[in-house]
Design a protein around this motif. Structure first.
Motif, PDB file in Angstrom:
ATOM      1  N   ASP A   1       0.827  -1.204   0.000  1.00 25.71           N
ATOM      2  CA  ASP A   1       0.000   0.000   0.000  1.00 25.71           C
ATOM      3  C   ASP A   1       0.865   1.259   0.000  1.00 25.71           C
ATOM      4  OD1 ASP A   1      -2.023   1.806   0.132  1.00 25.71           O
ATOM      5  OD2 ASP A   1      -2.565   1.392   2.210  1.00 25.71           O
ATOM      6  N   VAL A   2       1.353   1.635  -1.180  1.00 25.53           N
ATOM      7  CA  VAL A   2       2.012   2.927  -1.317  1.00 25.53           C
ATOM      8  C   VAL A   2       0.901   3.944  -1.596  1.00 25.53           C
ATOM      9  CG1 VAL A   2       3.697   4.275  -2.627  1.00 25.53           C
ATOM     10  CG2 VAL A   2       4.069   1.823  -2.244  1.00 25.53           C
ATOM     11  N   PRO A   3       0.756   4.941  -0.740  1.00 24.50           N
ATOM     12  CA  PRO A   3      -0.415   5.824  -0.883  1.00 24.50           C
ATOM     13  C   PRO A   3      -0.398   6.612  -2.188  1.00 24.50           C
ATOM     14  CG  PRO A   3       1.150   6.721   0.700  1.00 24.50           C
ATOM     15  CD  PRO A   3       1.631   5.349   0.356  1.00 24.50           C
ATOM     16  N   GLN A   4      -1.586   6.891  -2.694  1.00 26.18           N
ATOM     17  CA  GLN A   4      -1.717   7.627  -3.955  1.00 26.18           C
ATOM     18  C   GLN A   4      -2.326   9.001  -3.708  1.00 26.18           C
ATOM     19  OE1 GLN A   4      -3.102   5.542  -7.367  1.00 26.18           O
ATOM     20  NE2 GLN A   4      -2.082   3.637  -6.820  1.00 26.18           N
ATOM     21  N   GLY A   5      -2.264   9.824  -4.713  1.00 27.07           N
ATOM     22  CA  GLY A   5      -2.759  11.192  -4.624  1.00 27.07           C
ATOM     23  C   GLY A   5      -1.633  12.167  -4.914  1.00 27.07           C
ATOM     24  N   GLY A   6      -1.851  13.092  -5.844  1.00 27.55           N
ATOM     25  CA  GLY A   6      -0.774  13.951  -6.307  1.00 27.55           C
ATOM     26  C   GLY A   6      -0.590  15.217  -5.486  1.00 27.55           C
ATOM     27  N   VAL A   7       0.669  15.554  -5.227  1.00 23.71           N
ATOM     28  CA  VAL A   7       1.011  16.821  -4.575  1.00 23.71           C
ATOM     29  C   VAL A   7       2.227  17.419  -5.282  1.00 23.71           C
ATOM     30  CG1 VAL A   7       1.866  17.938  -2.461  1.00 23.71           C
ATOM     31  CG2 VAL A   7       0.060  16.218  -2.317  1.00 23.71           C
TER      32      VAL A   7
END
Lengths: 145, 573
Positions: B559-565
């Motif tokens: 579980d490598v977290p997703q979501g762009g920053v």
């Protein structure tokens, strides 16, 4: 109906579905007008035949002689769930590798899809696999807001 | 005084006046000209790799090995989008442009992080793509160019984000889509198409940058009567693949663009006898006409899904006492290629393995053509095991070249292998058509290996490895930036770190744990005299899929977290 290939447009029978999978993709046909609902890939359905004893009770309620029908459109990003993980006998999405268990209302077993595939209740009418009700959930993938 | 005024007036005419950081907010915008693209100012990052040559190099030298420990976040911006963010920030005089998965473009004030505008493409309800990412946008004039997933070239007003025009490139229903950043040169916007896994026939197409009118189109699989067509059997060329996943590089002096091409469709060579030009190749296309001016094929009759989509870096190097106008390509097949470029052809110079590869028996020293171990070639109904796996020694994340050092930095992956067996699949437009379903693609790792991902540094003159940083618990999926300050920046690991290496020694000098895993290349720019390092963190797509496979083999966290920053860093005072 077979959606494409050599038998495109022909009726899918129980004998066309190997016991234990893999799935056969299908488009539905309106039995009255004979219109094949193939205008959008969102109408694609997966048909899989199991020994009814292998299905969960909840799944068996919407199956016909062990045949289950699910939307073939992944709830993640709308890709067709067209592949089959033969070892675990799971439906497999080609785009991001979500696996769904077809014996248990297409529960997400692995991968990024947020919810199970909608199930389509079916019944046998004069030996023909026939839609018996609406999908159990919304068909299609997620989109960013 | 008079001279100063004259220079300022001249600069104004040429559009070179430096605008303050809030330029766009104040209604100003510095148009991007051919001159600026050929000689980009150090303070800007106008193209995905910083220059036409694909170097990933910033001449800025304010951040150095001595002060990089003081690098701290200045601002961050959440894109609000999940999945794999693979595009670098593009910066033009204080205005930053970022593209996200699902074809969204965001404009920000580069110094403050203030939001300026967002373009959201409305993707069709029935659209789907195996890789829903974008590798970047292009700037030219007062426009921002986006190659959309659903296969449109979209020109946006850089000041407002409003659509100036859009042109359909291909029909997405048949499997075509686009992931690359457009390439702009001399008034033409060039794009290429993805979709080899659906049996498309690849091409590069150019459009007039102002009007959007089509200018030329060159297929990467030659049709009847064209050179190379006889390397295909029967009608196999019609769905031959050779996708153009990534942006080409460009030599303005030669007027030639260099594009990498994907593997052939379907994946198994025995289903399409012949060399299958121009799959798994670099092709040279005339920027003005699209005419093919040369090619080099890395694997003939490709059978391992070793795309070679990353365009070669345009680099001149020394060999045997002479300067060679060259091309440099760390290939997915695990070899580092040095080639020679000219107006007429691409010549082979050398091929050196940089990871373990067990398919090539040898490489012809004159032509670069490999000889294969027959047992390593997967075929229809015949399994073969091969190393590296289909993700190769280096996939799409780009290497960087530091011209001050003559050094190349490669994000490499080693000690992984694959196995496949082909089958004949019936072609259905828009459906997976590779000859093997994904659950049947084998992946293996050497469980005794001390590392998997790497950053390798190579001195190009002499082709010698200078250093290698090894990641024992991660693959390496990040594009690389190198700077005039003697640093190397990259992410790419599953632990979410963004790192700075000493370019001379390979020592890790600084690291910062971001929100997600970084698979986009970093960029550097300056505003009002301060150098910034920027990168977008957002894990997804192939790295996420591969991480899932390795978690089953080695127990790595899946579980490598997703979501762009978007992250922007500077040295704290």
């Amino acid at each position: 109906m077979f959606p494409f290939g050599d038998r495109e447009g022909q009726l899918i029978t129980l004998e066309d579905l190997p016991l234990g999978g893999p799935q056969q993709l299908a488009y539905p046909m309106d039995p009255r007008t004979k219109t094949v609902r193939n205008g959008s890939t969102l109408n694609l359905i997966s048909l899989i035949r199991f020994d009814p004893a292998q299905l969960t009770e909840e799944t068996r309620e919407l199956a016909a002689r062990g045949v289950v029908a699910y939307s073939a459109i992944c709830t993640h990003q709308g890709c067709p769930v067209s592949m089959w993980e033969a070892h675990a006998k799971n439906l497999f999405c080609a785009c991001h590798a979500t696996q769904f268990d077809p014996r248990d209302r297409a529960r997400v077993v692995d991968g990024p899809a947020p919810r199970r595939l909608p199930m389509l209740p079916i019944k046998l009418v004069d030996g023909v696999l026939t839609v018996a009700g609406g999908f159990t959930g919304r068909v299609g993938g997620e989109r960013p807001s | 005084m008079k001279t100063t005024r004259t220079l300022l007036a001249l600069a104004a005419v040429l559009g070179l006046v430096m605008l303050p950081a809030t330029a766009l907010a104040q209604g100003g915008y510095s148009p991007v000209t051919d001159q600026r693209l050929v000689k980009p100012e150090p303070e800007n990052w106008l193209q995905i790799r910083g220059n036409y040559q694909g170097w990933g190099y910033s001449p800025l030298g304010q951040v150095t090995p001595a002060n990089v420990k003081k690098l701290t976040p200045v601002w961050a911006f959440s894109t609000g989008v999940d999945s794999g963010h693979e595009a670098p920030p593009i910066v033009n005089n204080g205005v930053m442009f970022v593209v996200t998965p699902y074809s969204q473009v965001i404009a920000l004030d580069a110094k403050s992080g203030k939001f300026l505008w967002r373009y959201k493409r409305e993707l069709p309800e029935d659209f789907k793509a195996l890789h829903n990412t974008s590798r970047g946008i292009a700037l030219y004039g007062d426009k921002v160019y986006l190659a959309s997933l659903d296969c449109f070239l979209v020109a946006l007003d850089a000041k407002t984000g409003k659509v100036a025009w859009q042109k359909k490139v291909e029909d997405y229903h048949t499997g075509y889509y686009m992931t690359l950043a457009p390439l702009v040169a001399k008034g033409k916007v060039m794009v290429g198409v993805s979709g080899g896994e659906f049996g498309v026939r690849g091409f590069v197409q150019a459009f007039d940058a102002q009007s959007g009118e089509p200018a030329w189109k060159t297929y990467t699989v030659p049709g009847p009567g064209e050179p190379g067509h006889d390397t295909w059997s029967g009608d196999t060329w019609k769905r031959g693949g050779a996708s153009v996943w990534l942006t080409g590089t460009y030599d303005p002096d030669l007027g030639l663009t260099y594009w990498g091409t994907g593997n052939a469709s379907p994946w198994f060579g025995d289903q399409r006898a012949g060399d299958n030009l121009y799959t798994a190749s670099t092709v040279a296309l005339d920027a003005a006409t699209g005419a093919l001016k040369g090619h080099f094929q890395y694997q003939w009759n490709e059978s391992w899904d070793w795309d070679e989509p990353d365009a070669p870096l345009v680099v001149d190097y020394q060999k045997d006492g002479r300067t060679i106008k060259g091309l440099v390509h760390p290939a997915r097949n695990g070899y580092l290629y040095l080639l020679e470029r000219s107006r007429e052809r691409i010549g082979f110079v050398s091929a050196t393995p940089y990871v373990k590869q067990n398919v090539f028996r040898s490489v012809d020293s004159k032509t670069g053509r490999p000889d294969y171990h027959a047992e390593r070639i997967p075929k229809t109904g015949k399994r073969a095991d091969f190393c590296p796996s289909l993700w190769g020694g280096k996939d799409w994340p780009s290497a960087a070249y530091n011209p001050k050092m003559g050094r190349l930095f490669i994000p490499a992956n080693d000690n992984h292998c694959g196995f496949m067996e082909g089958k004949v699949q019936q072609y259905v437009a828009g459906q997976w058509w590779t000859g093997v379903d994904i659950p049947d693609i084998g992946f293996a790792v050497d469980k005794s290996a001390k590392y998997f991902g790497q950053i390798q540094a190579w001195d190009i003159n002499g082709v010698k490895r200078a250093w290698s940083h090894q990641f024992p618990d991660s693959m390496s999926w990040g594009g690389v930036l190198t700077t005039g300050g003697g640093l190397v920046f990259t992410g790419g690991t599953n632990d979410r770190y963004f790192r700075a290496f000493d370019a001379s020694t390979g020592k890790v000098l600084w690291q910062f744990r971001t929100n997600s895993g970084i698979i986009a290349p970093p960029a550097s720019f300056s505003v009002d005299g301060t150098q910034y390092i920027s990168v977008v963190s957002g894990w997804g797509v192939d790295p996420a899929f591969q991480q899932g496979l390795i978690s089953n083999l080695l127990g790595w966290e899946k579980d490598v977290p997703q979501g762009g920053v978007v992250w922007v860093f500077a040295v704290s005072q």
